[in-house]
Design an enzyme around this catalytic site. Sequence first.
Site: not given
Ligand code: GUN
Length: 293
Positions: A53, A97, A120
């Site tokens: 990311k 995350q 998100d």
């Molecule tokens: N962990 C697995 N998928 C995601 C996601 O789409 N966003 C976040 N923040 N954590 C994750």
Amino acid sequence: MAKKIDGKASAQGLRERVGEAVSALQRDHGLTPGLAVVLVGEDPASQVYVRNKGKQTLEAGMNSYEHKLSETTGQEELLALIAELNSDPGVHGILVQLPLPAQIDAHAVINAIDPDKDVDGFHLINVGRLATGAPGLVPCTPLGCMMLLKDELKDLSGKNAVVVGRSNIVGKPMSALLLAESCTVTTAHSRTQDLPGVCREADILVAAVGRPQMVPGDWIKPGATVIDVGINRVEGAEGKTRLVGDVDHASAEAVAGAITPVPGGVGPMTIACLLRNTVQAACAANGIAFDLD
Ligand code: GUN
């Protein structure tokens, strides 16, 4: 033989459009979008995601702020960091995350994020906006799936869509997005009666259960468009691991009209959509029109 939907190429195209939008924001408004990513603990998969990311955020010309906290971080400390990021005008997007360590209440943390920075799309306000058709931030993986579906099918109106899986991250928002495009939507799951029969009715079949190769070809309607959201690591030949989806591609490809591969389908779209959402949030925060799809 099913057409392969090239998510890698679509994601690259979206990243390029994001990069161009960022350049235009810098040139016309002196604005550089910023994304803050918070990682608590040392889960290896999460570390890889967070690194990717950060890298792709910088490549798109945006600012990336990484906050790595120890596994033993307490709820108050994390909430204090969120409050700081909420009030930082250089931070337009905040992503915490998941999963979080057990001592932290993930719902409380997600709902402490400013909804207008919640890239998100997990905050209750954004869930409500999506459910009611109000503008807001939409979860990245389902958003990426919708982009692939619209590229492939153009008009989704009136189609039978079956989503297998009811998670808050993928299944539920996916069903809401398909409904907003006027599909007839079924959200199926592990308790669904006659799951194979339900799947066979689908013009659009989205598999998002996290179970390796669970959907075989004989659950698929001939010519259907299949979106495989699964990313499962399984034992391969010679003790190596390999990635497989929630769909059994060997049998599905003989029946489906089009299908997303694993890897190289939905996966690459997710981070590209995160970058897109960050630009959307930066534009909204500054009253700038946004058009990036
Ligand atoms: N962990 C697995 N998928 C995601 C996601 O789409 N966003 C976040 N923040 N954590 C994750």
